[in-house]
Design a protein around this motif. Sequence first.
Motif, PDB file in Angstrom:
ATOM      1  N   LEU A   1       0.859  -1.228   0.260  1.00 41.58           N
ATOM      2  CA  LEU A   1       0.071   0.047  -0.029  1.00 41.58           C
ATOM      3  C   LEU A   1       1.033   1.135   0.035  1.00 41.58           C
ATOM      4  N   LEU A   2       2.133   1.068   0.612  1.00 36.63           N
ATOM      5  CA  LEU A   2       3.017   2.321   0.817  1.00 36.63           C
ATOM      6  C   LEU A   2       3.102   3.323  -0.407  1.00 36.63           C
ATOM      7  N   PRO A   3       3.440   2.650  -1.495  1.00 38.21           N
ATOM      8  CA  PRO A   3       3.965   3.405  -2.733  1.00 38.21           C
ATOM      9  C   PRO A   3       2.721   4.332  -3.079  1.00 38.21           C
ATOM     10  N   LEU A   4       1.542   3.660  -3.481  1.00 36.83           N
ATOM     11  CA  LEU A   4       0.474   4.503  -4.006  1.00 36.83           C
ATOM     12  C   LEU A   4       0.020   5.616  -3.416  1.00 36.83           C
ATOM     13  N   VAL A   5       0.077   5.344  -1.814  1.00 41.98           N
ATOM     14  CA  VAL A   5      -0.336   6.403  -1.123  1.00 41.98           C
ATOM     15  C   VAL A   5       0.660   7.623  -1.009  1.00 41.98           C
ATOM     16  N   LEU A   6       1.788   7.095  -1.208  1.00 42.14           N
ATOM     17  CA  LEU A   6       3.175   8.099  -0.984  1.00 42.14           C
ATOM     18  C   LEU A   6       3.058   9.039  -2.649  1.00 42.14           C
ATOM     19  N   VAL A   7       2.837   8.215  -3.399  1.00 42.04           N
ATOM     20  CA  VAL A   7       2.576   9.113  -4.837  1.00 42.04           C
ATOM     21  C   VAL A   7       1.251   9.865  -4.896  1.00 42.04           C
ATOM     22  N   THR A   8       0.044   9.183  -4.431  1.00 40.77           N
ATOM     23  CA  THR A   8      -0.894  10.126  -4.511  1.00 40.77           C
ATOM     24  C   THR A   8      -0.871  11.595  -3.524  1.00 40.77           C
ATOM     25  N   SER A   9      -0.168  11.113  -2.350  1.00 41.28           N
ATOM     26  CA  SER A   9       0.056  12.199  -1.225  1.00 41.28           C
ATOM     27  C   SER A   9       0.823  13.393  -1.823  1.00 41.28           C
ATOM     28  N   ARG A  10       2.084  12.970  -2.521  1.00 42.61           N
ATOM     29  CA  ARG A  10       2.926  13.918  -3.174  1.00 42.61           C
ATOM     30  C   ARG A  10       2.250  14.725  -4.119  1.00 42.61           C
ATOM     31  N   GLU A  11       1.449  14.238  -5.055  1.00 38.22           N
ATOM     32  CA  GLU A  11       0.899  14.713  -5.972  1.00 38.22           C
ATOM     33  C   GLU A  11      -0.558  15.894  -5.501  1.00 38.22           C
ATOM     34  N   ALA A  12      -0.727  15.318  -4.415  1.00 34.74           N
ATOM     35  CA  ALA A  12      -2.061  16.255  -3.709  1.00 34.74           C
ATOM     36  C   ALA A  12      -1.600  17.427  -3.016  1.00 34.74           C
ATOM     37  N   MET A  13      -0.212  17.219  -2.326  1.00 38.37           N
ATOM     38  CA  MET A  13       0.568  18.360  -1.810  1.00 38.37           C
ATOM     39  C   MET A  13       1.076  19.392  -2.893  1.00 38.37           C
ATOM     40  N   GLN A  14       1.594  18.687  -4.034  1.00 41.17           N
ATOM     41  CA  GLN A  14       2.135  19.738  -5.009  1.00 41.17           C
ATOM     42  C   GLN A  14       1.018  20.531  -5.713  1.00 41.17           C
ATOM     43  N   SER A  15      -0.147  19.949  -5.475  1.00 38.27           N
ATOM     44  CA  SER A  15      -1.043  20.522  -6.273  1.00 38.27           C
ATOM     45  C   SER A  15      -1.841  21.644  -5.470  1.00 38.27           C
ATOM     46  N   VAL A  16      -1.273  21.738  -4.037  1.00 39.31           N
ATOM     47  CA  VAL A  16      -1.729  22.945  -3.184  1.00 39.31           C
ATOM     48  C   VAL A  16      -1.113  24.372  -3.842  1.00 39.31           C
ATOM     49  N   PRO A  17      -2.058  25.414  -3.908  1.00 40.68           N
ATOM     50  CA  PRO A  17      -1.445  26.408  -4.425  1.00 40.68           C
ATOM     51  C   PRO A  17      -0.216  27.204  -3.822  1.00 40.68           C
ATOM     52  N   ASP A  18       0.925  27.882  -4.163  1.00 43.18           N
ATOM     53  CA  ASP A  18       1.938  28.247  -3.081  1.00 43.18           C
ATOM     54  C   ASP A  18       1.599  29.546  -2.591  1.00 43.18           C
ATOM     55  N   GLU A  19       0.273  29.931  -3.011  1.00 40.59           N
ATOM     56  CA  GLU A  19      -0.293  31.263  -2.674  1.00 40.59           C
ATOM     57  C   GLU A  19      -0.727  30.873  -1.015  1.00 40.59           C
ATOM     58  N   TYR A  20      -1.122  29.555  -1.073  1.00 38.17           N
ATOM     59  CA  TYR A  20      -1.514  29.584   0.570  1.00 38.17           C
ATOM     60  C   TYR A  20      -0.251  29.460   1.415  1.00 38.17           C
ATOM     61  N   ARG A  21       0.885  28.956   1.083  1.00 41.40           N
ATOM     62  CA  ARG A  21       1.929  28.810   1.955  1.00 41.40           C
ATOM     63  C   ARG A  21       2.467  30.504   2.153  1.00 41.40           C
ATOM     64  N   ASP A  22       2.477  31.127   1.133  1.00 41.65           N
ATOM     65  CA  ASP A  22       3.065  32.474   0.987  1.00 41.65           C
ATOM     66  C   ASP A  22       2.229  33.265   1.881  1.00 41.65           C
ATOM     67  N   ALA A  23       0.830  33.275   1.929  1.00 41.30           N
ATOM     68  CA  ALA A  23      -0.125  34.019   2.675  1.00 41.30           C
ATOM     69  C   ALA A  23       0.121  33.571   4.339  1.00 41.30           C
ATOM     70  N   SER A  24       0.215  32.229   4.648  1.00 46.65           N
ATOM     71  CA  SER A  24       0.527  31.834   5.906  1.00 46.65           C
ATOM     72  C   SER A  24       1.955  32.257   6.370  1.00 46.65           C
ATOM     73  N   ALA A  25       2.806  32.285   5.587  1.00 47.02           N
ATOM     74  CA  ALA A  25       4.430  32.697   6.027  1.00 47.02           C
ATOM     75  C   ALA A  25       4.033  34.143   6.283  1.00 47.02           C
ATOM     76  N   ALA A  26       3.349  35.020   5.338  1.00 49.76           N
ATOM     77  CA  ALA A  26       3.341  36.443   5.456  1.00 49.76           C
ATOM     78  C   ALA A  26       2.552  36.803   6.903  1.00 49.76           C
ATOM     79  N   LEU A  27       1.718  35.766   7.424  1.00 52.91           N
ATOM     80  CA  LEU A  27       1.080  36.125   8.743  1.00 52.91           C
ATOM     81  C   LEU A  27       1.945  35.756   9.846  1.00 52.91           C
ATOM     82  N   GLY A  28       3.221  35.397   9.608  1.00 59.86           N
ATOM     83  CA  GLY A  28       4.234  34.935  10.454  1.00 59.86           C
ATOM     84  C   GLY A  28       4.012  33.495  11.032  1.00 59.86           C
ATOM     85  N   VAL A  29       3.288  32.468  10.591  1.00 59.21           N
ATOM     86  CA  VAL A  29       3.022  31.174  10.996  1.00 59.21           C
ATOM     87  C   VAL A  29       4.318  30.430  10.442  1.00 59.21           C
TER      88      VAL A  29
END
Length: 511
Positions: free
Chosen positions: A351-379
């Motif tokens: 089960l490990l490789p499939l969950v790893l591949v899909t989890s990576r693709e899901a995290m890579q699809s999260v827009p960088d704007e979310y991370r930038d906005a969170s960092a701008a708030l000091g998180v």
Amino acid sequence: MLVSLVVFLVMGVLAFLLVYVAERGIGTAVENLSVSSGTLLVALVLPLVVSVRRGRRGLGSASGVTLVAVYLWLALAGTLALASLALGYTIVTGNALTTATATIQPTAAVGALPAALVSGLALLAVRQATPWRPSDPRPRTLKRAGVGLAIVLVAGVLVELVVGSLAVAGIPLVGPGAIAVCVLSGVAIAANLSTRFQDSPSPASIPPLRSSTQLFLLGVLAASLHVLVTGTSIGTETVGLVASGTVDWPFVMNPTQGLGIQRGVMPALIGTVWIVVGAVAFAVPIAVGAAVFLTEYAEDSLFTKGVDVATNGLWSTPSIVFGLFGLAFIVPRFGNSGSIFASQLVLGFMLLPLVLVTSREAMQSVPDEYRDASAALGVSKWDTIREVVVPASMPGIITGVILGVGRIAGETAPLLLVLNGPVAPTDTPAILSSFEVGLTAQPPFVSVTNPALLESASALPYQLYAIITAGVLDDLAFGWATAFVLLGVVLSFFAVAVASRRYFRRKLHHD
């Protein structure tokens, strides 16, 4: 057009497979089945409500495909409504419905386990888009009282799990308390519905319909769990929540007895569930943690590319190779014989490789704007991952788990090498009752063991292979019925995973 044709073919093959297996196996699977009308009525409530809501939602649509779906939903609702009327007729008249293999008993008693499952699923489905936050003192006090009752009920059931039934002066607390919550919330539901019929707004002092329904379902869930934990029925044997006796399904609830006396799959069914649950518990945290590291911390380098290639290669590896790996490296280190624990690890590695591949693709699809906005708030970066990236990736992660569970639940080849149980066992794996916790003078100072995990067992695909291919029990009807139950187990895992994905997707959109 081509995509539609492919979807049609896939759905057709799936439907043909289900009908083919059900037609050959359902007769044996439901042999001597007995169920009460009350339990069936409770089981029909949720699909009936869902089909009516889905059917009403698409009425008047200009899309032909949507209208076809609406007619199918409404047809299903009509069928369920007719079935409910027939069940009500059996209760009123006291006449049982009997077929060649199954019997519907004319009693209104409801099994605690079906009631807990239905109320739990309904509780997940009834989710408020806008939570009720009253500003006036009276409704606010009412809401606090409801939340307090819910907490007390949950705590009471947990305490009963350890010390047994809670009672003061011989009067039980949790069961009657849960029934009182159901009655009060039922009154609020009735008050809301009456205002709807009069086409007038509900008074502010009455909780909204969804809040009252949630509290009602919580009361049913608490009462059902109380009955299951203590074994004490609420009500009588004909009306109320009953710990046992409303469902008697020998093929699923009993083991196989020799000489054709009785055919059953209970030990193999429990073995399958424990193997899948253990594999998921082992693989998913490791895969998600690795995906977080590779996506959020590791740089794009030869190392990450190598991990990607290795992961894809691992997913393409034949299952029998995983079985050989388990036989050579895992089995000798855990008792030197086939066991549930070895099977969980082997299927977890699958089960490990499939969950790893899909989890990576899901995290890579999260827009960088979310991370930038969170960092701008000091998180901090870790808090951003924990509060933003992982929640936004949950639908994709669960999709990987769905696909992986569908594969490992039906795997046979690895289990032939690392499970090594009897084809028709008579004992069910006692995993929960075998946990042993002890204190030691040496680190890590706490030892947790479970001898049942290191014992051999059986599983549905393992038993199915032995029956049909190897001809061990020489009973094809038994084999088809086992295949029917195996399909039901796999589809149940799918249903739970799909419901979880829908829950996180809706939560993500609402948040």
